[in-house]
Design a protein around this motif. Structure first.
Motif, mmCIF file in Angstrom:
data_model
loop_
_atom_site.group_PDB
_atom_site.id
_atom_site.type_symbol
_atom_site.label_atom_id
_atom_site.label_comp_id
_atom_site.label_asym_id
_atom_site.label_seq_id
_atom_site.Cartn_x
_atom_site.Cartn_y
_atom_site.Cartn_z
ATOM 1 N N GLY A 48 8.732 -7.038 7.010
ATOM 2 C CA GLY A 48 7.753 -6.050 6.574
ATOM 3 C C GLY A 48 8.064 -4.681 7.132
ATOM 4 O O GLY A 48 7.977 -3.671 6.421
ATOM 5 N N ARG A 49 8.423 -4.633 8.410
ATOM 6 C CA ARG A 49 8.742 -3.345 9.041
ATOM 7 C C ARG A 49 9.942 -2.693 8.354
ATOM 8 O O ARG A 49 9.914 -1.497 8.039
ATOM 9 N N VAL A 50 10.985 -3.481 8.105
ATOM 10 C CA VAL A 50 12.189 -2.942 7.465
ATOM 11 C C VAL A 50 11.872 -2.478 6.045
ATOM 12 O O VAL A 50 12.325 -1.413 5.612
ATOM 13 N N GLY A 51 11.082 -3.251 5.312
ATOM 14 C CA GLY A 51 10.742 -2.873 3.946
ATOM 15 C C GLY A 51 9.966 -1.574 3.881
ATOM 16 O O GLY A 51 10.256 -0.705 3.044
ATOM 17 N N ALA A 96 22.721 6.958 2.029
ATOM 18 C CA ALA A 96 23.652 5.939 2.515
ATOM 19 C C ALA A 96 23.022 5.092 3.617
ATOM 20 O O ALA A 96 23.342 3.906 3.758
ATOM 21 N N GLU A 97 22.116 5.673 4.384
ATOM 22 C CA GLU A 97 21.453 4.929 5.460
ATOM 23 C C GLU A 97 20.651 3.755 4.916
ATOM 24 O O GLU A 97 20.500 2.732 5.594
ATOM 25 N N LEU A 98 20.127 3.906 3.719
ATOM 26 C CA LEU A 98 19.340 2.813 3.153
ATOM 27 C C LEU A 98 20.191 1.568 2.933
ATOM 28 O O LEU A 98 19.705 0.444 3.048
ATOM 29 N N GLU A 99 21.472 1.769 2.611
ATOM 30 C CA GLU A 99 22.373 0.628 2.453
ATOM 31 C C GLU A 99 22.477 -0.147 3.764
ATOM 32 O O GLU A 99 22.436 -1.381 3.789
ATOM 33 N N THR A 100 22.616 0.582 4.876
ATOM 34 C CA THR A 100 22.720 -0.059 6.188
ATOM 35 C C THR A 100 21.424 -0.757 6.552
ATOM 36 O O THR A 100 21.423 -1.891 7.053
ATOM 37 N N ASP A 101 20.300 -0.087 6.304
ATOM 38 C CA ASP A 101 19.003 -0.697 6.590
ATOM 39 C C ASP A 101 18.807 -1.971 5.768
ATOM 40 O O ASP A 101 18.211 -2.947 6.248
ATOM 41 N N ASP A 102 19.290 -1.959 4.538
ATOM 42 C CA ASP A 102 19.158 -3.141 3.677
ATOM 43 C C ASP A 102 19.932 -4.324 4.237
ATOM 44 O O ASP A 102 19.555 -5.482 4.021
ATOM 45 N N ASP A 103 21.027 -4.054 4.951
ATOM 46 C CA ASP A 103 21.787 -5.150 5.572
ATOM 47 C C ASP A 103 20.910 -5.942 6.534
ATOM 48 O O ASP A 103 21.034 -7.168 6.641
ATOM 49 N N ALA A 104 20.020 -5.250 7.232
ATOM 50 C CA ALA A 104 19.118 -5.934 8.164
ATOM 51 C C ALA A 104 18.189 -6.878 7.406
ATOM 52 O O ALA A 104 17.913 -8.005 7.865
ATOM 53 N N MET A 105 17.702 -6.425 6.256
ATOM 54 C CA MET A 105 16.839 -7.290 5.451
ATOM 55 C C MET A 105 17.618 -8.495 4.938
ATOM 56 O O MET A 105 17.117 -9.631 4.938
ATOM 57 N N ASP A 106 18.851 -8.269 4.495
ATOM 58 C CA ASP A 106 19.671 -9.379 4.009
ATOM 59 C C ASP A 106 19.908 -10.406 5.114
ATOM 60 O O ASP A 106 19.899 -11.622 4.858
ATOM 61 N N THR A 161 10.385 -19.626 1.315
ATOM 62 C CA THR A 161 11.525 -19.263 0.460
ATOM 63 C C THR A 161 11.150 -18.144 -0.508
ATOM 64 O O THR A 161 11.880 -17.147 -0.649
ATOM 65 N N LEU A 162 10.020 -18.299 -1.185
ATOM 66 C CA LEU A 162 9.600 -17.289 -2.162
ATOM 67 C C LEU A 162 9.275 -15.962 -1.485
ATOM 68 O O LEU A 162 9.677 -14.891 -1.964
ATOM 69 N N LEU A 163 8.553 -16.022 -0.386
ATOM 70 C CA LEU A 163 8.161 -14.791 0.292
ATOM 71 C C LEU A 163 9.372 -14.041 0.827
ATOM 72 O O LEU A 163 9.451 -12.804 0.724
ATOM 73 N N ALA A 164 10.329 -14.755 1.401
ATOM 74 C CA ALA A 164 11.541 -14.100 1.896
ATOM 75 C C ALA A 164 12.278 -13.413 0.753
ATOM 76 O O ALA A 164 12.815 -12.309 0.911
ATOM 77 N N ARG A 165 12.279 -14.066 -0.403
ATOM 78 C CA ARG A 165 12.926 -13.476 -1.579
ATOM 79 C C ARG A 165 12.186 -12.219 -2.036
ATOM 80 O O ARG A 165 12.817 -11.232 -2.443
ATOM 81 N N PHE A 166 10.867 -12.231 -1.975
ATOM 82 C CA PHE A 166 10.107 -11.042 -2.363
ATOM 83 C C PHE A 166 10.488 -9.847 -1.484
ATOM 84 O O PHE A 166 10.682 -8.733 -1.982
ATOM 85 N N TYR A 167 10.588 -10.063 -0.189
ATOM 86 C CA TYR A 167 10.963 -8.976 0.714
ATOM 87 C C TYR A 167 12.396 -8.508 0.439
ATOM 88 O O TYR A 167 12.678 -7.295 0.449
#
Length: 218
Positions: free
Chosen positions: A125-128, A148-158, A184-190
């Motif tokens: 939630g914090r990362v999103g 470009a920073e958003l790409e790096t931040d997205d890695d944390a979510m992945d 499983t579903l909730l993790a996918r939503f994030y």
């Protein structure tokens, strides 16, 4: 006339940035509803989702009017076209926050998440929220480094999303099938929420450079 036209383009960007703020707030509330079994917050997210839908409709109407009346070219055309696509991405972020809130409401008064995974969802939630907030800033600034920073931040979510599968596959998981499906579903939503935020940033890169970064499936 040119000043008025520029004001209209700026207004379009402002609408999209405002949408990002709305969906950031929605995800924050939905996450707290999920973690705390807070029905009031869940209902707020569900009720307020219509606001994002309304802003998208207004943004698209404004964008199509600019296409029809101003016949923009070059950078201006990229702004308008990207705004149409970006509005769809941001609305989808709101829909994903809505799904999270609906899960909290559906299970209320019982908690949705086992205690052992709750901290990971708090971090997702914090990362999103951070991604949505940064996307709003990128829309306003057109800062390529910030995009470009958003790409790096997205890695944390992945990484968090992948870790959920590790937890679920652990032989010590003893919370049953229903909880596993919810997780499983909730993790996918994030994870998808984050992907759409990155897609918005990539559209800004396209506006500035004229070239879209590599494809992102969302």
């Amino acid at each position: 006339m040119r000043d008025q036209y520029q004001e209209q383009l700026d207004g379009l960007a402002s609408r999209l940035a405002g949408m990002c703020g709305e969906v950031a707030a929605a995800l924050d509330k939905a996450t707290r509803a999920l973690l705390d079994a807070d029905l009031r917050l869940a209902e707020e997210v569900i009720t307020e989702d219509v606001n994002v839908d309304t802003i998208r409709a207004e943004a698209e109407e404004q964008a199509f009017a600019l296409l029809a009346l101003q016949a923009p070219v070059a950078t201006d055309l990229r702004i308008v076209v990207s705004a149409i696509h970006g509005a769809g991405d941001i609305e989808r972020m709101g829909d994903l926050a809505l799904h999270i809130a609906q899960a909290a409401r559906r299970r209320h008064p019982q908690p949705v998440l086992p205690d052992e995974v709750a901290p990971y969802f708090a971090e997702m939630g914090r990362v999103g929220v951070q991604l949505a907030t940064k996307a709003a800033a990128v829309i306003r600034s057109r800062d390529l480094d910030a995009a470009a920073e958003l790409e790096t931040d997205d890695d944390a979510m992945d990484d968090l999303h992948r870790h959920m599968f590790t937890v679920l596959m652990d032989r010590h998981w003893n919370h049953g099938v229903a909880a596993a499906v919810d997780v499983t579903l909730l993790a996918r939503f994030y994870e998808r929420y984050a992907d759409h935020a990155v897609a918005v940033a990539r559209r800004i890169v396209y506006v500035v450079t004229g070239q879209m970064p590599g494809p992102l499936t969302v």
